[in-house]
Write a protein that holds these residues in place. Structure first.
Motif, short mmCIF file in Angstrom:
data_model
loop_
_atom_site.label_atom_id
_atom_site.label_comp_id
_atom_site.label_asym_id
_atom_site.label_seq_id
_atom_site.Cartn_x
_atom_site.Cartn_y
_atom_site.Cartn_z
N LEU A 18 -0.92 13.23 -1.46
CA LEU A 18 -1.45 12.42 -0.06
C LEU A 18 -0.66 11.25 0.50
CD1 LEU A 18 -4.05 12.37 1.31
CD2 LEU A 18 -4.93 10.57 0.11
N GLY A 19 0.05 10.52 -0.42
CA GLY A 19 0.89 9.45 -0.01
C GLY A 19 2.49 10.00 -0.27
N PHE A 54 0.82 -1.20 0.08
CA PHE A 54 -0.08 0.03 0.04
C PHE A 54 0.83 1.31 0.04
CE2 PHE A 54 -3.70 -2.66 1.48
CZ PHE A 54 -4.39 -2.39 0.61
N ARG A 55 1.84 1.11 0.94
CA ARG A 55 2.82 2.57 0.99
C ARG A 55 3.47 2.91 -0.30
NH1 ARG A 55 6.14 0.90 6.07
NH2 ARG A 55 4.67 0.76 7.26
N THR A 56 3.69 1.72 -1.11
CA THR A 56 4.45 1.84 -2.33
C THR A 56 3.46 2.51 -3.52
OG1 THR A 56 5.86 -0.15 -1.89
CG2 THR A 56 6.08 0.73 -4.05
N ILE A 57 2.29 1.91 -3.45
CA ILE A 57 1.17 2.38 -4.57
C ILE A 57 0.67 3.85 -4.02
CG2 ILE A 57 -1.28 1.97 -4.96
CD1 ILE A 57 -0.81 -0.88 -4.63
N TYR A 58 0.73 4.20 -2.83
CA TYR A 58 0.15 5.66 -2.39
C TYR A 58 1.63 6.59 -2.94
CZ TYR A 58 -4.18 4.66 -0.30
OH TYR A 58 -5.14 4.35 -0.22
N PHE A 59 2.81 5.89 -2.82
CA PHE A 59 3.88 6.70 -3.14
C PHE A 59 3.90 6.88 -4.65
CE2 PHE A 59 8.59 7.96 -3.17
CZ PHE A 59 8.28 9.20 -2.46
N LEU A 60 3.39 6.12 -5.55
CA LEU A 60 3.59 6.21 -6.91
C LEU A 60 3.22 7.29 -7.56
CD1 LEU A 60 2.23 2.55 -8.36
CD2 LEU A 60 4.50 3.67 -8.38
N PRO A 61 2.17 8.11 -7.44
CA PRO A 61 2.08 9.43 -7.95
C PRO A 61 3.06 10.18 -7.62
CG PRO A 61 -0.02 8.65 -6.82
CD PRO A 61 0.99 7.77 -6.33
N THR A 62 3.95 10.18 -6.68
CA THR A 62 4.87 11.01 -6.26
C THR A 62 6.04 10.82 -7.25
OG1 THR A 62 4.04 11.39 -4.22
CG2 THR A 62 6.33 12.11 -4.64
N VAL A 63 6.21 9.44 -7.40
CA VAL A 63 7.27 8.88 -8.22
C VAL A 63 6.92 9.30 -9.60
CG1 VAL A 63 8.53 6.83 -8.82
CG2 VAL A 63 7.83 7.06 -6.64
#
Lengths: 312, 283, 446
Positions: free
Chosen positions: A186-187, A116-125
């Protein structure tokens, strides 16, 4: 100064030396250079001419326009863009709260939470020009995903619903950009910062709270919130500093600052003044004014917000 | 099993289910941009501009964009440059920032807070106006079109110092006091006590800094002239023309460029999770 | 002290890492170590700052073919203005850089940034008279030649033949007028039962292709007044705006924006390429894009004329040599190549506009390219040249101010917050206020 203090100061010099040396050369020098330019008229090519406060008068002053028959600001654009920038910054507290909630959810020991953490960080990446273009599609008035969904939902409940003209209208353009920023962030960095901070809250305090029979809500305000206050403080200060200087990327890729200048921020204006109008001195003057505003607000935050920060 | 434990367990189960539901719904939306990038990279070019009616489920998948993007820009070269720049820059920044942050957080010296505020203040000046002075400075140093120009100016950030200072200040002092009593030097405290305790913060800063170097566009664009020194973002930009963009190739190359950042993030995950093991220390 | 404090490792280690970072960076950049750079040691390089269109690679290959590899050409993508401006301001001069509009050419020239190319042209036998004379505002500053274009483009109507056939609309012909175009656009616009547009008749029209024909002008002859509040301009604006506001045959900014590649430019082009727009008024360089869609059957037709004043827009891009550059001879060798038959025919063949030199523009190779047998009407581009004009410029207002005001007021018009009449009046009033201020205080402009 006692010997101990002396030794401590000496150690401090050693610890600071590498960073401060680089900082003086690569940050402070260019910043000072930019500030000096504010008192000149520099077109990037011919040598700068000293003009004293002329740029500041052009920026902040006013004059009587005999054709219009009234007093007008020398640079009405600037004030409009200040308003835009402040408007967009209203999303900051919501964003911080959202990231904190996210971090609290992510901080649980649950199976698959790392995914989940990785997925939420995806938009930032994935952030960058390409994703902004995707957003332009999503926001598209006629064929965009949002308005299509709104329309389909309308069909489903039997009411002809029509979504707003997101990026295309002066009322909706700013909220659209804020919404996008909130979702993307958000993430992102703030959530990660909060996660790191949550690890730092001493477990004993939670145990003590549990022993006292505190509810989750009470525990949050009594233990978690003070425990992560240094990070909240950091995020708040950085968001304010960043917020005043934001909006270049979105304006440059998505809106060109429009419609009708409604998404032009101070930063985008500075860029245009410097590199489209060749008025580097004037751009520096705007930067000066911006600097003083941010500095004042940061100082205020530091004074009043800083008091509430507890460092264990 | 007592009733009480059962009910506690039941609540926990409900809580977990609710968390999964909320996070899961959010995750679906969070996947959209990444999914779109991958999807576009697997579409034939003519599909990529079909009136913005994004086909969320592809009709067919083609792999040819990847080898083509690889051919169109010198990906190994760009990759190598980006890695050199990001790794060295990140190492440098984390190191200098953690040293300075330690001084700001833990040492008493005259003018400490004022100096720290000066650090912060420089962040309040927009990049558009410092760009040219910076460029002139590097020209004076003879660093135009070099690796140093990409790495060194980015190494001394006030951001990293501030971030670590905040974290260090939040650390319990007991361990340091113990180390002091043992006669450890400040350097010893920094290396043996502060840094190991700050792994979450260091992992965070490493991730952020690496991403910053990895994605930097404007500065490398201006300072680098030789094709051999270009970094990935500059290479990616060549798929975007003045009038149009090669979406499929662009996205294929973007996905390739994304991998190290994702790996780093996933690798650093365990540090975000890792708590400070306090038990047994205090007593 | 009971134990010797352990002072050694941490700071020393830190120092070592820091030193190795610096050392590593220094090593990597030492001459010879940076792979590839050593290959160029001792070679003359020409850094060409320009948009990274794939055609540029063909052009560079053509140079190596005809001139050998004694001069190395480095294509340095420009991507916005900040790059070249920072480099010029910082005294790192590219050999050759592109400028895309006459206003910027004039500003650079006024500030003394550009080399006067006349002496070198004389020596190398490049004659100003050989270029299309309409390009003068792009090339000349007073009696200096400050930039040379290798291509240009008259605005013509690109149209989708398949969509025309399907709608039963006859193909556009020489001599058609704006009402004919509007009529065709109406028939080519398709909506679904809910009024959503599935296909548009025509993409965004550059205002000046219409305004000039109505006898309207942006500025007075001396540039001291904006004339957009004239009755002609207001009438033109009303007609121009009707395509979007009342006829709805042209996508609105937001409809178009959804598909733009970067900012405003690519929107209409993408829609045309995807066969969702039947007509697009633009220059020939767009054929580079349109050729990519093999299914797209397109042709070109003249811009409609009202009969009063014949006019269409002329766009170009010139290459200039900055004054501080020390490699001028090499730069000019490449510039000369760009004006040579070899490159001019590459421009013609790749579809990157019309060759800037009249003889090559009128050549057989331009008029018919066997690789693209469907493009039979290239004569249209040349015919339009007769009345093509570059965008208007006033020396008394910066391009940014004028464009910002124009776009702001027009945005309000697109949102129906004001009429075309009001928009024209407000634009003229605001621009004239700035012109008056700038004339009274020239400091502000320079």
């Amino acid at each position: 100064m006692t010997r101990r203090q002396k030794a401590e100061s000496l150690a401090a010099v050693a610890f600071l030396a590498p960073n401060v040396a680089g900082f003086l050369v690569f940050t402070l020098l260019p910043v000072l250079g930019a500030f000096v330019l504010a008192f000149t008229n520099w077109d990037l090519f011919r040598p700068p001419r000293w003009v004293g406060l002329f740029n500041f008068v052009s920026l902040l002053g006013w004059h009587y326009d005999e054709y219009a028959g009234r007093t007008v600001m020398n640079d009405p654009f600037f004030w409009k863009y200040v308003y835009n920038t402040l408007f967009l910054m209203m999303a900051i507290p919501i964003g911080i709260a959202g990231s904190l909630i996210c971090a609290l959810l992510m901080n649980q020991k649950l199976r698959g939470i790392t995914a989940f953490r990785t997925i939420y960080f995806l938009p930032t990446v994935c952030s960058g020009v390409a994703i902004l273009i995707l957003w332009k599609w999503l926001y598209n008035n006629d064929i965009g995903l949002f308005n299509t969904l709104i329309r389909q939902f309308g069909d489903w409940i039997g009411v002809p619903l029509r979504g707003p003209n997101w990026l295309g209208s002066t009322e909706w353009a700013k909220p659209s950009l804020m919404l996008m920023g909130l979702w993307t962030g958000l993430g992102g960095f703030n959530m990660i910062l909060y996660l790191a901070a949550l690890q730092g809250v001493p477990r004993e305090q939670y145990e003590a709270a549990a022993m006292d029979g505190a509810s989750a809500w009470q525990t949050f305000w009594a233990v978690t919130w003070p425990g992560i206050s240094p990070t909240t403080f950091f995020i708040l200060i950085m968001s304010v500093i960043g917020g005043f200087q934001g909006g270049f990327m979105t304006a440059n890729v998505m809106t060109q600052g429009g419609p009708a200048g409604s998404t032009t921020t101070i930063e985008y204006y500075i860029y245009n003044v410097a590199f489209t109008r060749f008025l580097m001195g004037y751009a520096s003057a705007i930067a000066w004014v911006l600097f003083i505003v941010i500095l004042a607000i940061t100082l205020l935050t530091w004074r009043f917000g800083g008091r509430k920060v507890t460092y264990v | 099993m007592s009733d009480r434990t059962r009910s506690v367990r039941k609540t926990a189960l409900w809580k977990a289910a609710l968390t999964y539901l909320v996070l899961g719904l959010g995750a679906v939306t969070m996947l959209v941009p990444f999914y779109w990038m991958v999807l576009t990279s697997l579409q034939p070019p003519e599909m990529a501009f079909s009136m913005g009616q994004i086909r969320w489920i592809p009709e067919r998948i083609v792999w040819q964009n990847y080898p083509e993007a690889w051919k169109a820009i010198d990906i190994p070269r760009l990759y190598w440059n980006s890695i050199v720049v990001a790794v060295l820059g990140t190492l440098g920044q984390v190191l200098t920032s953690s040293l300075a942050a330690f001084a700001f957080a833990r040492l008493e010296f005259p003018g400490r807070d004022r100096l720290f505020f000066a650090y912060l203040a420089t962040m309040m000046v927009p990049g558009s106006v410092t760009m040219i002075p910076n460029f002139v400075l590097l020209r004076w140093l003879g660093w135009i079109d070099t690796y140093q120009a990409l790495i060194i100016p980015g190494m001394f950030s006030a951001y990293g110092t501030f971030l670590l200072r905040q974290f260090f200040m939040g650390l319990p002092t007991e361990l340091e006091d113990a180390a002091k009593i043992d006669g450890s030097s400040y350097a010893g405290i920094w290396a043996r006590v502060t840094l190991p305790l700050s792994r979450p913060a260091l992992a965070t800063l490493t991730t952020f800094t690496f991403m910053g170097f990895w994605g930097a566009y404007m500065w490398p664009l201006i300072i680098i002239q030789s094709p051999e020194l270009r970094t990935l973002p500059i290479g990616l930009a060549s798929f975007v023309g003045r009038y149009s963009a090669e979406y499929s190739l662009w996205m294929a190359a973007s996905v390739i460029a994304l991998i190290p950042v994702l790996l780093l993030f996933i690798f650093n995950q365990r540090y975000f999770q890792e708590g400070i093991k306090m038990s047994g220390i205090k007593g | 002290m009971s134990r010797t404090p352990d002072r050694r490792p941490p700071l020393a280690a830190a120092g070592a890492v820091l030193a190795s970072v610096f050392l590593g960076a220094a090593l990597l950049t030492a001459p010879g170590c940076a792979p590839g750079r050593s290959a160029r040691e001792g070679k003359v390089t020409v850094r060409w700052v320009v948009d990274p269109n794939p055609v540029r690679q063909d052009q560079i290959a053509g140079f190596y073919r005809t001139h050998g590899r004694g001069i190395e050409i480095i294509l340095d993508p420009d991507a916005g203005r900040q790059k070249v401006l920072t480099q010029l301001a910082g005294g790192i001069y590219p050999e050759l850089f592109a400028i895309y509009d006459p206003a910027t050419v004039q500003v650079f020239a006024r500030k003394g940034v550009l080399t006067d190319l006349r002496p070198m042209m004389k020596r190398h036998g490049i004659r100003l008279e050989d270029f299309w004379p309409q390009l003068a505002p792009y090339m000349l500053y007073g009696d200096q030649v400050v930039g040379l274009p290798d291509n240009c483009g008259t605005y013509v109507v690109f149209y989708n033949k398949r969509l025309f056939r399907e709608a039963g609309v006859p193909y556009p012909r020489e001599g058609w007028n704006w009402n004919d175009l509007l009529e065709a656009a109406r028939k080519l616009t398709r909506r679904d039962e809910r009024g959503r547009t599935l296909q548009f008749g025509i993409g965004y029209i550059e205002p000046w292709t219409i305004f000039w024909q109505y006898g309207a002008r942006m500025y007075s002859e001396d540039g001291k007044r904006c004339l957009l509040d004239s009755p002609e301009a207001k009438k033109a604006a009303e007609f121009w705006a009707s395509f979007r506001l009342t006829e709805r045959v042209t996508p609105t900014p937001s409809e178009e924006q959804g598909l733009a590649a970067m900012g405003g430019w690519g929107g209409t082009a993408n829609l045309f390429k995807a066969e969702k727009i039947a007509m697009h008024i633009v220059g020939r360089w767009m054929s580079v894009e349109y050729r990519k869609n093999k299914d797209l059957e397109w042709d070109v037709a003249p811009v409609p004329q009202t009969g009063k004043v014949r006019a269409t827009l002329l766009a170009s891009k010139v290459y200039a040599i900055p004054k501080g550059n020390r490699n001028k001879e090499a730069a000019f060798t490449f510039l000369k190549y760009l004006m040579s038959k070899e490159n001019q025919l590459i421009v013609a063949a790749t579809g990157d506009g019309i060759p800037s030199i009249r003889a090559y523009g009128q050549s057989r190779e331009f008029l018919y390219n066997p690789d693209y047998p469907n493009e039979r009407n290239n004569q249209v581009f040349l015919d339009e040249m007769r009345w093509a004009r570059p965008p208007e410029v006033s020396p008394y207002i910066s391009e940014l101010d004028a464009t910002a005001i124009f776009n702001e007021e027009m945005d309000l018009m697109w949102q129906r917050e004001q009429t075309p009449f009001q928009a024209c009046e407000r634009i003229a009033r605001r621009i004239n206020a700035i012109i008056r201020r700038n004339i009274a205080n020239p400091n502000l402009l320079d």
